[in-house]
Each structure stands twice: as structure tokens, then as C-alpha cells.
Motif scaffolding. Structure first.
Motif, PDB file in Angstrom:
ATOM      1  N   ASP A  16       0.833  -1.190   0.000  1.00 36.25           N
ATOM      2  CA  ASP A  16       0.000   0.000   0.000  1.00 36.25           C
ATOM      3  C   ASP A  16       0.876   1.250   0.000  1.00 36.25           C
ATOM      4  OD1 ASP A  16      -2.323  -1.481   0.050  1.00 36.25           O
ATOM      5  OD2 ASP A  16      -2.401  -1.539   2.242  1.00 36.25           O
ATOM      6  N   VAL A  17       0.450   2.263  -0.735  1.00 39.25           N
ATOM      7  CA  VAL A  17       1.152   3.537  -0.789  1.00 39.25           C
ATOM      8  C   VAL A  17       0.236   4.613  -0.228  1.00 39.25           C
ATOM      9  CG1 VAL A  17       2.185   5.276  -2.301  1.00 39.25           C
ATOM     10  CG2 VAL A  17       2.514   2.852  -2.791  1.00 39.25           C
ATOM     11  N   CYS A  18       0.779   5.416   0.665  1.00 35.55           N
ATOM     12  CA  CYS A  18      -0.031   6.484   1.245  1.00 35.55           C
ATOM     13  C   CYS A  18       0.736   7.795   1.144  1.00 35.55           C
ATOM     14  CB  CYS A  18      -0.389   6.188   2.689  1.00 35.55           C
ATOM     15  SG  CYS A  18       1.018   6.044   3.795  1.00 35.55           S
ATOM     16  N   ALA A  51       1.655  13.742   9.386  1.00 32.09           N
ATOM     17  CA  ALA A  51       2.009  12.758  10.410  1.00 32.09           C
ATOM     18  C   ALA A  51       1.772  11.350   9.853  1.00 32.09           C
ATOM     19  CB  ALA A  51       1.177  12.989  11.658  1.00 32.09           C
ATOM     20  N   PRO A  52       2.630  10.383  10.169  1.00 32.34           N
ATOM     21  CA  PRO A  52       3.787  10.448  11.079  1.00 32.34           C
ATOM     22  C   PRO A  52       5.107  10.771  10.366  1.00 32.34           C
ATOM     23  CG  PRO A  52       3.413   8.180  10.452  1.00 32.34           C
ATOM     24  CD  PRO A  52       2.377   9.000   9.718  1.00 32.34           C
ATOM     25  N   TYR A  53       5.012  11.412   9.178  1.00 27.20           N
ATOM     26  CA  TYR A  53       6.211  11.680   8.385  1.00 27.20           C
ATOM     27  C   TYR A  53       6.747  13.099   8.587  1.00 27.20           C
ATOM     28  CZ  TYR A  53       3.754   7.790   6.298  1.00 27.20           C
ATOM     29  OH  TYR A  53       3.064   6.616   6.125  1.00 27.20           O
ATOM     30  N   GLN A  71       7.974  12.910  -5.873  1.00 26.18           N
ATOM     31  CA  GLN A  71       7.106  11.932  -6.509  1.00 26.18           C
ATOM     32  C   GLN A  71       5.698  12.183  -5.974  1.00 26.18           C
ATOM     33  OE1 GLN A  71       8.394   7.892  -5.887  1.00 26.18           O
ATOM     34  NE2 GLN A  71       7.618   7.234  -7.878  1.00 26.18           N
ATOM     35  N   PHE A  72       4.736  12.310  -6.887  1.00 25.14           N
ATOM     36  CA  PHE A  72       3.411  12.750  -6.454  1.00 25.14           C
ATOM     37  C   PHE A  72       2.315  12.036  -7.241  1.00 25.14           C
ATOM     38  CE2 PHE A  72       4.927  15.506  -9.814  1.00 25.14           C
ATOM     39  CZ  PHE A  72       3.832  15.662 -10.667  1.00 25.14           C
ATOM     40  N   LEU A  73       1.082  12.322  -6.878  1.00 26.47           N
ATOM     41  CA  LEU A  73      -0.075  11.714  -7.507  1.00 26.47           C
ATOM     42  C   LEU A  73      -0.834  12.760  -8.310  1.00 26.47           C
ATOM     43  CD1 LEU A  73      -1.422   8.863  -7.436  1.00 26.47           C
ATOM     44  CD2 LEU A  73      -2.961   9.791  -5.681  1.00 26.47           C
ATOM     45  N   LEU A 143       4.035  11.473  -2.624  1.00 26.18           N
ATOM     46  CA  LEU A 143       4.304  10.077  -2.298  1.00 26.18           C
ATOM     47  C   LEU A 143       5.713   9.853  -1.766  1.00 26.18           C
ATOM     48  CD1 LEU A 143       2.632   8.371  -5.398  1.00 26.18           C
ATOM     49  CD2 LEU A 143       1.624   8.869  -3.155  1.00 26.18           C
ATOM     50  N   ASP A 144       6.667  10.666  -2.232  1.00 23.99           N
ATOM     51  CA  ASP A 144       8.045  10.472  -1.776  1.00 23.99           C
ATOM     52  C   ASP A 144       8.866  11.704  -2.128  1.00 23.99           C
ATOM     53  OD1 ASP A 144      10.138   9.184  -0.554  1.00 23.99           O
ATOM     54  OD2 ASP A 144      10.639   7.920  -2.271  1.00 23.99           O
TER      55      ASP A 144
END
Length: 247
Positions: A16-18, A51-53, A71-73, A143-144
């Protein structure tokens, strides 16, 4: 392929990617967003980590890099689905290529990748990254984040493909009232509105089907609606107004 005995489902190795954050951008609608990052370096955005990043140790030493990969959606394109072939603007919207030979948002997983300048890590209210030159729609999920490394990310001998098509240069001018509005807005907010408008218009944001037609267009930056016209390849900004004034 193995089986997940707990859920009795095949284990495909997919995780899963959040989202780790959300982007607050000067581009509040899709029309007018540059088709590539770095084309409008006066564009500003804030990547708000969720959160929690939003932990300090997760961005430790990131500010020693001048640029980052985001990296995005393409969240606004999800409802439109994906397409196996697309018509890139770089080919005038007349020729189809495979979606994997394009940077179209209508991709199977709707994932985008942009390199942007990192100005600051802001710790005043939560944890956020101030970046410039992005091509992000306001509200874009992140995403990253990775550092941009020149010696490996800038490749010698890379060819431009069909993106190297030559285009006629665009000339941008402002009517006096629009120029006066931009000056006052910049004094109030510190945002480089006139410079950003010029950079966006020099990319000719019109759909290929609309080029060659004499008509007026509009797009929005921050809380400002901008109206402009095209005649003989001269883009003239005729009006700038705050959104609330039009409601």
C-alpha cells in the motif's frame, strides 16, 4: 507467487502507498500549469509533511541539497482514468504516442515526478518544504521525496526526442491597469505575480486545438484571475482581479 495465510489472498508483492504530504501551490487550477517543472522558476509551493512523516529526523541533512525530486499523484486526473495512447502538446496535439512515451497524467498509476529547487525547510508551523519551479496543482498528494544528485541525475548525451520540437517565441505584454494591479499585489504579498504570469504565458498554455484562434483566455494563480488575449503571437494580459471581487 506465495499466499498470505492470514488474509487468504495471493501475495503479489504489492504494498500500500499512502501520501506523506500535500502540496500548497500557486496553481489552483490545471489550466496554466507548465507542462514540465523548471519552466516557471518563479512558481512557489509548500510541501506540508503529514504525520507520522513530519518528523525532524526524516529531513535531517536534506537542506544541504539545492534541489529535490518529488514523486506525487496526479489526483485530479484519477477520475478520468488512464489511456494507452495520448496526444502530447509537444507534437501539437496531432500525433498519438504510447502513454509510456509521454508525461501525461493519464497513466495507469497516475504517478508524477518533478525536480524542484529547495529553498527552505520551514519548522514554524509543523514541518514543510518551500520549493520553486514546480508544476504542481494545489492539493497534490506527495508520495516520496529524494535529493537531486547532479552527477547521476543529469545524464550526458541524453536526447530530447520529440520534446525538442522548435516553437515560435512568445512575446508577453501587460495593459497598464493589469501592470498596476501586479505591482500593488507584489507590494502587499511579496509574490512575484507579473514575472510568474510572463513565465506561464511564454510556455503557451493553450490546448493545441485552440491555437490559431483569436479569443481571450483565463487562468488563476493564487487568488488572482488573469485574463489574456493572443494576437500575432503576442500574449497580452488585459486584466488581473482577485477572485473574491468576481463572486
Amino acid at each position: 507467487m506465495t499466499t498470505d495465510t492470514k488474509n487468504n489472498k495471493p501475495d503479489t508483492g504489492v504494498v500500500d502507498v499512502c501520501p506523506i504530504g500535500v502540496i500548497r501551490s500557486c496553481y489552483t487550477e490545471k489550466f496554466g500549469i507548465p507542462r514540465q517543472p523548471g519552466m516557471a522558476d518563479k512558481a512557489r509551493a509548500r510541501i506540508e509533511l503529514l504525520a507520522p512523516y513530519d518528523r525532524e529526523e526524516m529531513v535531517k541533512e536534506l537542506d544541504v541539497f539545492s534541489h529535490i525530486w518529488v514523486q506525487f499523484l496526479f489526483h485530479d486526473a484519477i477520475k478520468e482514468g488512464w489511456k494507452p495512447t495520448v496526444r502530447p502538446p509537444g507534437l501539437g496535439g496531432r500525433k498519438r504516442v504510447g502513454v509510456f512515451a509521454s508525461r501525461s497524467p493519464h497513466r495507469p498509476n497516475h504517478i508524477g515526478l518533478s525536480a524542484v529547487r529547495l529553498f527552505e525547510i520551514d519548522r514554524k508551523s509543523g514541518l514543510s518544504l518551500l520549493v520553486g519551479g514546480g508544476d504542481f496543482l494545489d492539493g497534490t498528494p506527495v508520495l516520496d521525496i529524494k535529493p537531486y544528485i547532479p552527477y547521476s541525475d543529469s545524464l550526458d548525451g541524453a536526447g530530447p526526442g520529440y520534446s525538442g520540437e522548435n516553437r515560435a517565441p512568445v512575446h508577453v505584454c501587460f495593459l497598464k491597469e493589469a501592470e498596476r494591479f501586479c505591482y500593488q499585489y507584489e507590494q502587499e504579498t511579496g509574490r512575484e505575480l507579473s514575472g510568474l504570469i510572463s513565465q506561464v504565458l511564454r510556455q503557451d498554455p493553450r490546448p493545441a486545438s485552440q491555437r490559431g484562434r483569436k479569443r481571450s483566455f483565463g487562468f488563476r494563480l493564487w487568488d488572482i484571475n488573469i485574463r489574456w488575449e493572443v494576437r500575432n503571437n503576442v500574449f497580452t494580459v488585459v486584466e488581473c482581479r482577485r477572485v473574491q471581487e468576481l463572486l
